[in-house]
Design a protein around this motif. Structure first.
Motif, PDB file in Angstrom:
ATOM      1  N   ARG A   1      31.364  37.774  27.079  1.00 39.17           N
ATOM      2  CA  ARG A   1      30.494  38.843  27.561  1.00 39.17           C
ATOM      3  C   ARG A   1      31.292  40.137  27.698  1.00 39.17           C
ATOM      4  NH1 ARG A   1      25.878  37.026  26.378  1.00 39.17           N
ATOM      5  NH2 ARG A   1      24.949  38.651  27.670  1.00 39.17           N
ATOM      6  N   SER A   2      30.575  41.206  28.071  1.00 44.34           N
ATOM      7  CA  SER A   2      31.243  42.488  28.304  1.00 44.34           C
ATOM      8  C   SER A   2      31.381  42.805  29.784  1.00 44.34           C
ATOM      9  CB  SER A   2      30.460  43.626  27.622  1.00 44.34           C
ATOM     10  OG  SER A   2      30.545  43.526  26.221  1.00 44.34           O
ATOM     11  N   SER A   3      30.448  42.298  30.587  1.00 52.06           N
ATOM     12  CA  SER A   3      30.520  42.567  32.021  1.00 52.06           C
ATOM     13  C   SER A   3      31.244  41.413  32.693  1.00 52.06           C
ATOM     14  CB  SER A   3      29.115  42.722  32.613  1.00 52.06           C
ATOM     15  OG  SER A   3      29.186  42.938  34.004  1.00 52.06           O
ATOM     16  N   GLY A   4      32.422  41.683  33.195  1.00 51.32           N
ATOM     17  CA  GLY A   4      33.200  40.643  33.840  1.00 51.32           C
ATOM     18  C   GLY A   4      34.637  41.079  33.989  1.00 51.32           C
ATOM     19  N   ILE A   5      35.421  40.244  34.604  1.00 48.04           N
ATOM     20  CA  ILE A   5      36.837  40.542  34.824  1.00 48.04           C
ATOM     21  C   ILE A   5      37.632  40.006  33.639  1.00 48.04           C
ATOM     22  CG2 ILE A   5      38.824  40.139  36.322  1.00 48.04           C
ATOM     23  CD1 ILE A   5      36.856  39.893  38.648  1.00 48.04           C
ATOM     24  N   PRO A   6      38.420  40.844  32.982  1.00 43.76           N
ATOM     25  CA  PRO A   6      39.136  40.407  31.779  1.00 43.76           C
ATOM     26  C   PRO A   6      40.247  39.410  32.088  1.00 43.76           C
ATOM     27  CG  PRO A   6      39.003  42.819  31.936  1.00 43.76           C
ATOM     28  CD  PRO A   6      38.612  42.285  33.267  1.00 43.76           C
ATOM     29  N   PHE A   7      40.509  38.552  31.143  1.00 44.46           N
ATOM     30  CA  PHE A   7      41.709  37.723  31.217  1.00 44.46           C
ATOM     31  C   PHE A   7      42.932  38.627  31.026  1.00 44.46           C
ATOM     32  CE2 PHE A   7      38.667  34.445  30.543  1.00 44.46           C
ATOM     33  CZ  PHE A   7      39.228  33.267  30.986  1.00 44.46           C
ATOM     34  N   PRO A   8      43.941  38.515  31.881  1.00 45.46           N
ATOM     35  CA  PRO A   8      45.142  39.361  31.754  1.00 45.46           C
ATOM     36  C   PRO A   8      46.124  38.778  30.732  1.00 45.46           C
ATOM     37  CG  PRO A   8      45.340  38.000  33.707  1.00 45.46           C
ATOM     38  CD  PRO A   8      44.011  37.661  33.093  1.00 45.46           C
ATOM     39  N   VAL A   9      45.640  38.666  29.494  1.00 47.07           N
ATOM     40  CA  VAL A   9      46.380  37.911  28.476  1.00 47.07           C
ATOM     41  C   VAL A   9      46.324  38.637  27.134  1.00 47.07           C
ATOM     42  CG1 VAL A   9      46.367  35.776  27.117  1.00 47.07           C
ATOM     43  CG2 VAL A   9      45.945  35.681  29.583  1.00 47.07           C
TER      44      VAL A   9
END
Length: 906
Positions: free
Chosen positions: A412-420
C-alpha cells in the motif's frame, strides 16, 4: 443551590468544555520523577486507537463509555489515571478514505506526497471525531493524544522492526501468502473471516492417463472452483480409501488444460466430501499449501494479484477469475466433462475489510515468527485478569488455531515504511540506523555507500509498508514513551564508525550499542486494556506478541472486553438492512447522561441491544436526582458533612440509613472493580430511588420541618447520604453530578473527589428495613384515604422485628402508640380466583373449556389436594394457578408491609 428544572442541553455542553479547558483529567505526573511515583496511586489504561473514516457509531458510544466508567471510578479511588486517546490513521482505511474524499488513486502519487494528502484528510476527520468523543463526556486526557502515523510513532514502529529483526524474530521469504485481490495486498490470517456464500459444486470427469494398475479410464472430482483447473499439480486419495486405491500411482489428465499430474495418497484428504478424490491446485486453500510443501510439487499460478487469470490459464488468460469460472464450466459441459452442477451454500474465507474472497499467491513478504512461541503467548493470557473471564477462551482458541506466522508487509501507499534497502546485486538487507528513524527508503538514502556483503554501490529501496496492526500492537510502548537510547560511547564518533561508509566492518543485523528505555516506566505494564471482542485476535494478541518480545513482560494486568451494539430485535446493525441507529440522532433526543446510563445496561462482554426504554429510564433518573438534591439542599441549607453530630447520638433510623448505605458502598465498590457496571447501576438506582427518596427523604423532610429547631440527626444524615450518592453516581451520570457538586459542595470537580468509603456504623439492618416498610405502608394508607401525613393515628400493632425503631415510626407517622406483637394476628388466605394455562388446558379439553370457565366464574369448583375439580373435569396442577389474598379476621384494619403485618386500631 440547584434551582428550577434541570437543563441537560446547557449543562452538558458547558461541562464538556470546562473539563478540557481546566485540564480536569490531565495526567498528573508529567513533570514528576517516575521513580518517585507510587504505583498504588496510579491507574493506566491502554486505550484502543479507532480508525477514523466516518462518524461515531453506537459501538463507539458504548465502548468509550465503558472505558470511561473505569477511568472515573479509578480516578476517584487511585488519585491519578492515565487515560490517553489515539487515532489509527495509517493503512488501508486511511488510504481509501483519502482516495474517496479527493477523487484520486494512490498509485498516481509519490508515497510521501500521497501520505501528506492522507494526513490532511485524516486531520479533518480526527478533529470532528475528537469533538464527538468529547461530547460523550469521555474523560480522556487530550494532551496525551497519539496518531499511529505521526513521526514519533513511526520511529517506535521502525525501532520495533529493527529490534525483532536483529534478534532473529523476523524474516523475509517468498512463500504462499494470503492475498486480497480487491485490495491487491498481502494480509495476515487475523484479517480473514468466514462468510456464508452461494456457490456450486461441480462434478468433473478426469481422465486416467494410460492406466497400468487400474481398468478405470476416468474418475470424478467435485470442486467449487473449476477456475483453478489450470493450477492443478496433483490429485490425492486417502490411504484408507479402498474404493479409489487403484488410482494411486497413476497419472490424471486435467480436462480442458491437458496437463498430466500424479495421483498420490495423503491422510489429509476429506473422504466425506464429494467423490473422495481431490485435486491439489497451487493454491486453493491451506491444505494445497501443505501438500505442495510435503510432496515437493511444482508451482502453477493461475490467478494473479488482481484476481486475473494468468498465461497458465491458456485461452482464459486476462479474464477475471469469476468470469473465467463460468466460461470454464460452459466449456467443460460442451466437452462432456461436466457430470453435474448443483447449488450449495458454503463457508468462504474473505478479507474482513472488503469482503472479497482471499487467494493464496506466492509472493515475497516480511513475517514475524509466531508458531514457535504459541505456549508462551497462552501463558501470557493466563497471567491477565479477564473481564469477563469467558473471553480468555477466544484468545486461547485463536492461538491454538494459528497456522501462519504474522505477515506484516503490505503493498500500500498509506502506512509506515520498512526501514530497509536491498543490495541490487546480492540482495543483502541494509537496515536504517536507529538514530536516523523514522525514514522512508523511497525518499531517503541508505546508511551505507557500499554493500557490506559484495561492495556494490547500487541499492533497491523496500517499497512495502507495515501492516497497521504492526504499529497498533505497540500502543503500550507508545504511551509509555519507549525509545532507543544509544550508549554514551557513541557520542564522539562511535556511531559513524559502527554504521560504516563501505563494505568493511558492517553487519546489517548487528544491534547498535545502547538500550531501550521508557520515558514513563510507571505506566508499564498497563493496568487495563479495554477493547471489543471482535479484535481479540487482531489487537490484543499482537500486542502481547510485540510487548513480550521487546520487554519480556505481559503488557497489561487486566483486559476488559466489550460486546457489540445490536438493534431492538438483537440483530446486528447494518446499513443495508436499515436498522442502524446513529449517536447524533440519539443525543439530539436524549441527554448524554441518559445514554451513559443506557450503556451500563448489560454485562461486560455481552452484546447490548439499543432500546429507548433504557434511555428514558436514564432521563427519569436525572430528574429524580436533581429534584431530590433540590429538596435535600432546601431542607439543610446550613448543614454540612462536618455538622457536629456524634454518630452515637444519631437516631436509630438515621444510623440504619447510613449503615445501609455503607453496605451499598461496599457492594458497589466490589462490582465496579470487577467491571459489573450493570449490577452497580441497578443496585445504586434502586437504593437511591426507593430507600432514600421514596422512604427516607420523605421521613427526614417531615422530621426537619416538624421540629421547632430542626432535627440535627436527620439533617446530618440527609446531607452525608446525599454527598455520597452524588459521588457514587458520578462515573455514570458525569454531567448532572458535576453540576450538583458545584452548586452544593464546592468548586473542585466531583470527579476528583475520593470514592466513598464505609463510615463504619452498625445497625440492626433487619429491624430497620422492617421499620421502613411499616412507615411506607402507613404512608400509603394515609395517601389512599386522602389524609395528610400529619394526621394522627391512635394505635399501630406490628408483627415483625422493629425493635428499637418504635419511636421513629411513632414520630414520623404521628402514631400515639406503637406496639409489637409476639404472635401473628388472625390472618387467613382466601382464594380469590383461578387462572387457567390455556396452552395446556386448550389441547386437553378442547370444546369443554367454556364449561370449565363458567364453573370457575360461578365459584362452582373445588380444590382437592393439588387438583382443581370443575364441570366434571379434574385439572392437574400445571393447568392452573390459584390467586390468593391474605385477610385479617380480627378487630382493626390490616396493612401488609413486606414480611411484617401492621394492624391499625381506632
Amino acid at each position: 443551590m440547584p434551582s428550577g428544572e434541570y437543563d441537560p442541553e446547557a449543562v452538558e455542553a458547558e461541562w464538556q468544555d470546562r473539563w478540557v479547558d481546566e485540564g480536569t483529567y490531565a495526567y498528573a505526573f508529567d513533570e514528576v520523577d517516575p521513580d518517585a511515583v507510587d504505583p498504588n496511586t496510579l491507574y493506566s489504561i491502554d486505550t484502543p486507537p479507532p480508525t477514523v473514516s466516518g462518524n461515531l457509531h453506537m459501538g463507539h458510544l458504548y465502548q468509550f463509555t465503558l472505558q470511561d466508567f473505569v477511568a472515573r471510578f479509578h480516578r476517584m479511588r487511585d488519585d491519578a489515571v492515565f487515560f490517553p486517546f489515539g487515532f489509527d490513521d495509517n493503512g488501508i482505511a486511511s488510504e481509501r478514505l483519502t482516495e474517496d474524499e479527493l477523487g484520486i488513486e494512490h498509485q498516481d502519487y509519490e508515497r510521501r506526497e500521497f501520505q501528506e494528502l492522507c494526513r490532511g484528510v485524516c486531520d479533518d476527520y480526527e478533529a470532528t471525531f475528537r469533538e464527538n468523543v468529547q461530547s460523550l463526556a469521555v474523560s480522556v486526557d487530550w494532551d496525551n493524544t497519539y496518531r499511529t502515523i505521526e513521526p514519533r510513532v513511526q520511529r517506535i514502529s521502525q525501532l520495533s522492526f529493527l529490534d525483532l529483526y536483529e534478534r532473529g524474530r523476523e524474516y523475509r521469504e517468498r512463500a504462499p501468502t494470503i492475498w486480497c485481490p480487491e485490495c491487491e495486498t498481502a494480509i495476515s490470517q487475523v484479517e480473514t473471516e468466514d462468510d456464508e456464500q452461494d456457490s456450486h459444486f461441480h462434478d468433473i470427469a478426469f481422465a486416467v492417463g494410460e492406466p497400468s494398475s487400474t481398468d478405470r479410464e476416468s474418475f470424478t472430482i467435485s470442486t467449487t472452483r473449476p477456475e483453478l483447473l489450470p493450477a492443478c499439480v496433483a490429485v490425492f486419495v486417502h490411504p484408507d480409501d479402498d474404493a479409489n486405491a487403484d488410482l494411486v500411482g497413476e497419472e490424471a489428465v486435467v480436462p480442458l488444460f491437458g496437463q498430466r499430474v500424479p495421483i498420490l495418497e495423503d491422510e489429509r484428504v476429506d473422504v466425506e466430501t464429494g467423490s473422495g478424490v481431490v485435486m491439489c491446485c497451487t493454491f486453493g486453500d491451506q491444505t494445497d499449501i501443505e501438500w505442495y510443501q510435503a510432496h515437493d510439487l511444482p508451482l502453477r499460478i493461475a490467478i494473479d494479484e488482481s484476481g486475473t487469470m494468468t498465461d497458465v490459464a491458456g485461452d482464459y488468460a486476462g479474464s477475471a477469475s469469476d468470469e473465467a469460472r463460468e466460461a470454464i464450466v460452459e466449456d467443460l459441459d460442451a466437452a462432456g466433462a461436466l457430470l453435474d452442477r448443483r447449488a450449495i451454500t458454503h463457508t468462504v474465507n474473505v478479507h474482513e475489510r472488503c469482503g472479497t474472497g482471499i487467494e493464496f499467491l506466492v509472493t515475497e513478504q516480511w513475517y514475524v515468527k509466531l508458531l514457535d512461541r504459541k505456549e508462551e503467548y497462552l501463558e501470557a493470557g493466563r497471567q491477565m485478569d479477564w473481564y469477563p473471564e469467558k473471553m480468555f477462551t477466544r484468545y486461547k482458541h485463536w492461538i491454538e488455531g494459528l497456522q501462519w506466522d504474522w505477515a506484516i508487509s503490505r503493498q500500500r501507499s498509506s502506512g509506515i515504511p520498512f526501514p530497509v534497502w536491498y543490495c541490487a546485486d546480492c540482495d543483502e538487507v541494509i537496515l536504517a540506523r536507529r538514530e536516523d528513524l523514522p525514514v522512508d527508503p523511497l525518499s531517503d538514502d541508505p546508511p551505507v555507500d557500499a554493500c557490506p556483503e559484495c561492495g556494490s554501490g547500487a541499492f533497491v529501496p523496500e517499497d512495502d509498508v507495515f501492516d497497521t496492526w504492526a504499529t497498533s500492537s505497540l500502543t503500550p510502548l507508545i504511551n509509555a514513551g519507549w525509545d532507543w537510547h544509544p550508549a554514551e560511547a557513541e557520542a564522539d564518533g562511535g556511531a559513524d564508525a559502527a554504521a560504516g561508509t563501505g563494505a568493511e566492518g558492517v553487519d546489517a543485523a548487528a544491534p547498535e550499542p545502547g538500550e531501550f528505555r521508557m520515558a514513563r516506566p510507571e505506566l508499564y505494564p498497563f493496568d487495563m486494556r479495554p477493547q471489543g471482542h471482535d479484535i481479540i485476535s487482531f489487537w490484543l494478541f499482537h500486542t502481547v506478541v510485540k510487548c513480550l518480545e521487546h520487554t519480556g513482560e505481559v503488557p497489561f494486568d487486566s483486559v476488559m472486553i466489550n460486546g457489540m451494539v445490536l438493534d431492538e430485535n438483537r440483530e446486528k446493525m447494518s446499513k443495508s438492512v436499515g436498522n442502524v441507529v446513529e449517536p447524533d440522532a440519539v443525543l439530539e433526543e436524549f441527554p448524554v447522561d441518559a445514554a451513559r446510563y443506557w450503556a451500563a445496561g448489560s454485562a461486560v462482554g455481552d452484546d447490548l441491544p439499543y432500546k429507548e426504554k433504557g434511555l428514558r429510564a436514564g432521563e427519569k433518573l436525572l430528574r429524580k436526582l436533581w429534584n431530590a438534591s433540590k429538596l435535600a439542599d432546601e431542607l439543610t441549607p446550613d448543614a454540612d458533612e462536618e455538622l457536629a453530630v456524634d454518630h452515637d447520638e444519631l437516631a436509630q433510623l438515621d444510623r440504619w440509613l447510613l449503615a445501609s448505605l455503607d453496605r451499598e458502598v461496599e457492594q458497589l465498590t466490589a462490582w465496579m472493580a470487577e467491571r459489573e457496571f450493570s449490577k452497580a447501576r441497578d443496585r445504586l438506582r434502586s437504593f437511591f430511588w426507593h430507600t432514600f427518596c421514596d422512604d427516607y427523604l420523605e421521613i427526614a423532610k417531615q422530621r426537619i420541618r416538624d421540629a421547632d429547631d430542626g432535627d440535627d440527626s436527620a439533617a446530618y444524615t440527609l446531607r452525608v447520604a446525599h454527598r455520597r450518592f452524588v459521588k457514587l453516581f458520578a462515573p455514570f451520570l458525569a454531567h448532572v453530578t458535576e453540576e450538583l457538586w458545584h452548586d452544593m459542595y464546592g468548586d473542585e470537580s466531583v470527579h476528583l473527589q475520593d470514592w466513598p468509603e464505609p463510615l463504619g456504623l452498625e445497625a440492626d439492618f433487619e429491624a430497620g428495613e422492617t421499620a421502613m416498610a411499616v412507615v411506607g405502608a402507613l404512608r400509603r394508607y394515609k395517601s389512599e384515604r386522602q389524609l395528610s401525613l400529619n394526621a394522627p393515628l391512635e394505635s399501630v400493632e406490628v408483627y415483625g422485628d422493629v425493635a428499637g425503631f418504635e419511636a421513629d415510626i411513632s414520630q414520623v407517622m404521628h402514631v400515639e402508640r406503637v406496639e409489637t406483637l409476639d404472635e401473628e394476628p388472625d390472618v387467613e388466605s382466601v382464594v380469590t380466583g383461578i387462572d387457567l394455562d390455556y396452552a395446556v388446558v386448550g389441547p386437553e379439553f378442547g370444546a369443554d373449556v367454556p364449561e370449565i370457565e363458567a364453573g370457575i366464574e360461578a365459584d362452582d369448583y373445588e380444590l382437592v389436594g393439588d387438583e382443581l375439580h370443575v364441570a366434571g373435569h379434574e385439572l392437574s396442577p400445571e393447568m392452573f394457578s390459584v390467586e390468593e389474598e391474605r385477610r385479617f379476621t380480627g378487630e382493626g384494619e390490616m396493612l401488609e408491609a413486606g414480611d411484617a403485618v401492621v394492624i391499625l386500631r381506632a
